[in-house]
Design an enzyme around this catalytic site. Sequence first.
Site, short mmCIF file in Angstrom:
data_model
loop_
_atom_site.label_atom_id
_atom_site.label_comp_id
_atom_site.label_asym_id
_atom_site.label_seq_id
_atom_site.Cartn_x
_atom_site.Cartn_y
_atom_site.Cartn_z
N VAL A 1 53.66 52.70 45.94
CA VAL A 1 52.90 53.94 46.16
C VAL A 1 51.45 53.65 46.54
CG1 VAL A 1 51.92 55.94 44.93
CG2 VAL A 1 54.35 55.41 44.72
N ASP B 1 44.66 45.55 41.94
CA ASP B 1 45.92 45.28 41.25
C ASP B 1 45.72 44.11 40.28
OD1 ASP B 1 49.04 46.21 42.20
OD2 ASP B 1 48.86 44.57 40.75
N CYS C 1 62.42 56.14 39.97
CA CYS C 1 62.17 57.57 39.75
C CYS C 1 63.33 58.33 39.08
CB CYS C 1 61.82 58.24 41.08
SG CYS C 1 60.30 57.58 41.79
N ARG D 1 65.29 47.81 41.38
CA ARG D 1 65.00 48.39 40.07
C ARG D 1 66.05 49.43 39.68
NH1 ARG D 1 58.77 50.00 40.74
NH2 ARG D 1 59.56 50.56 42.79
N1 LIG Z 1 58.39 54.11 44.27
C1 LIG Z 1 58.59 55.39 44.53
O1 LIG Z 1 59.46 55.75 45.33
C2 LIG Z 1 57.75 56.45 43.86
C3 LIG Z 1 57.75 57.76 44.38
C4 LIG Z 1 56.95 58.72 43.79
C5 LIG Z 1 56.23 58.40 42.64
N2 LIG Z 1 56.28 57.14 42.13
C6 LIG Z 1 55.48 56.86 40.93
O2 LIG Z 1 54.30 56.14 41.31
C7 LIG Z 1 53.93 55.22 40.27
C8 LIG Z 1 53.86 53.82 40.86
O3 LIG Z 1 55.15 53.45 41.33
P1 LIG Z 1 55.37 52.23 42.32
O4 LIG Z 1 56.77 52.35 42.81
O5 LIG Z 1 54.26 52.14 43.27
O6 LIG Z 1 55.29 51.00 41.28
P2 LIG Z 1 55.09 49.48 41.66
O7 LIG Z 1 55.58 48.70 40.50
O8 LIG Z 1 55.63 49.20 43.04
O9 LIG Z 1 53.50 49.32 41.77
C9 LIG Z 1 52.63 49.46 40.71
C10 LIG Z 1 51.54 48.40 40.81
O10 LIG Z 1 50.60 48.62 39.78
C11 LIG Z 1 50.14 47.36 39.33
N3 LIG Z 1 49.54 47.53 38.02
C12 LIG Z 1 50.13 47.61 36.80
N4 LIG Z 1 49.21 47.80 35.86
C13 LIG Z 1 48.01 47.85 36.47
C14 LIG Z 1 46.69 48.04 36.03
N5 LIG Z 1 46.41 48.23 34.74
N6 LIG Z 1 45.70 48.00 36.93
C15 LIG Z 1 45.97 47.80 38.24
N7 LIG Z 1 47.21 47.62 38.73
C16 LIG Z 1 48.21 47.66 37.85
C17 LIG Z 1 51.37 46.49 39.38
O11 LIG Z 1 51.03 45.11 39.43
C18 LIG Z 1 52.05 46.98 40.65
O12 LIG Z 1 51.67 46.21 41.77
C19 LIG Z 1 54.98 55.40 39.18
O13 LIG Z 1 54.50 56.32 38.24
C20 LIG Z 1 56.16 55.98 39.90
O14 LIG Z 1 57.00 56.74 39.06
C21 LIG Z 1 56.99 56.14 42.72
#
Ligand SMILES: NC(=O)c1ccc[n+]([C@@H]2O[C@H](COP(=O)([O-])OP(=O)(O)OC[C@H]3O[C@@H](n4cnc5c(N)ncnc54)[C@H](O)[C@@H]3O)[C@@H](O)[C@H]2O)c1
Length: 388
Positions: free
Chosen positions: A11, A30, A242, A310
């Site tokens: 995201v 990150d 999700c 995942r």
């Molecule tokens: N992937 C999807 O399709 C999607 C769609 C809509 C919403 N979301 C939501 O968006 C959010 C993120 O999802 P994602 O798929 O991008 O996850 P992801 O795991 O791909 O990315 C999250 C990133 O955050 C980093 N991170 C963790 N803790 C951190 C911190 N304290 N400071 C900085 N970086 C940190 C991780 O290293 C990782 O790179 C979630 O809440 C998810 O539910 C995801």
Amino acid sequence: MKIAIIGQGYVGLALAKVAVESGHNVIGFDTNLKVISGIKDKNLELPNYQVTNSEADITDKEVYIIAVPTPLDQNNLPDLSYLKQASELIGRAATKGALVINESTSYPGTLREIVITEIEKINKSQFLYASAPERIDPANTKWSIKNTPRILAGINAKSTIAALEFYKTICDDVTAVSSPEVAESAKLFENTFRQVNVALVNELAQISNKLGISATEVIQAAATKPFGFMKFNPGLGVGGHCIPIDPIYLAQKAEQLGAPAKFIRQANLVNEQMPLYVLQKLKELLNGSLQKKKICIVGLSYKADVSDLRQSPSLVLFKELQNSGANVVFHDEIVKDFNDIKSTPLTQNSFDLTLVAIRHSNLAVDKVIASAPIVFDCTGSITGAHQL
Ligand SMILES: NC(=O)c1ccc[n+]([C@@H]2O[C@H](COP(=O)([O-])OP(=O)(O)OC[C@H]3O[C@@H](n4cnc5c(N)ncnc54)[C@H](O)[C@@H]3O)[C@@H](O)[C@H]2O)c1
């Protein structure tokens, strides 16, 4: 505007690109060094974009956006540790007047109870706060961050106006709702709606099977009704970050408040049990035993045309087949390797059974059909194969 995006995963990085394209100056932060080097190695660094793990780089920005994981912990409960850490980080970095936005999916109340609370423990300055849940759909070529309508809400009018102004620079269609809790609930409800409807068609698949008719044909017939029906397809289960997770955030909050969440819990259970249902079907097709049977799972990721493993139900089935004594391999030209096992080519008659869990766009269906005497198709799209 000067923006810091906390979390550069699926995201956060996609958002960074759109924000840069819209003329903003973006720092992607990150904590995972592999994520940072991955972005640098792939030359994803653009003008006006920098990726970092240094807190010093994100001080004094106009906008902070949180896009960190919100998974479940070992007890299947919401794990808000990443969100808390991200909030603490913003508490240390932000200065008075900054707009803090949460895009991570979480239960209603998260912005106030977690984000604001954690920031205020560290920093007593006045900030603007909003919730603007992300709706990105991986591999969807029609709907992107830009053209998917965005809903958002601030904790007060000033915050809502600031968030509206910002999102109007990156999204075509932005709507403010009356509170962050409405925005947070809408996001959870959207994904719960999908979880429940997928569970319903997964039950229909099992009912149709007992009736000796095709669930796909029943669903196609029902979908000719031009009103009051929406088509969902059965499958091996639901996966990704999700659909299997977000409904649990809603259910847990509901139960804490003494409201029922029976439907949500039940839907989750039905979908979780699909790999076991399929395991049973495969056993029947192989005369009662999976011992030493060579089985190929086609499609290991949780949905077509993505590499994301995942919560993939294919992995659950993989393990169950191994536990039943089968010799399991997989074919997935997008995932390519998993746990040091490489994707197997689909050569003629090389397996006792081939199961199609996910159908990537480039899958050679003729090769699937030729690869085994029995083909079981969970996607409902391969003529002549055994169906759910
Ligand atoms: N992937 C999807 O399709 C999607 C769609 C809509 C919403 N979301 C939501 O968006 C959010 C993120 O999802 P994602 O798929 O991008 O996850 P992801 O795991 O791909 O990315 C999250 C990133 O955050 C980093 N991170 C963790 N803790 C951190 C911190 N304290 N400071 C900085 N970086 C940190 C991780 O290293 C990782 O790179 C979630 O809440 C998810 O539910 C995801």
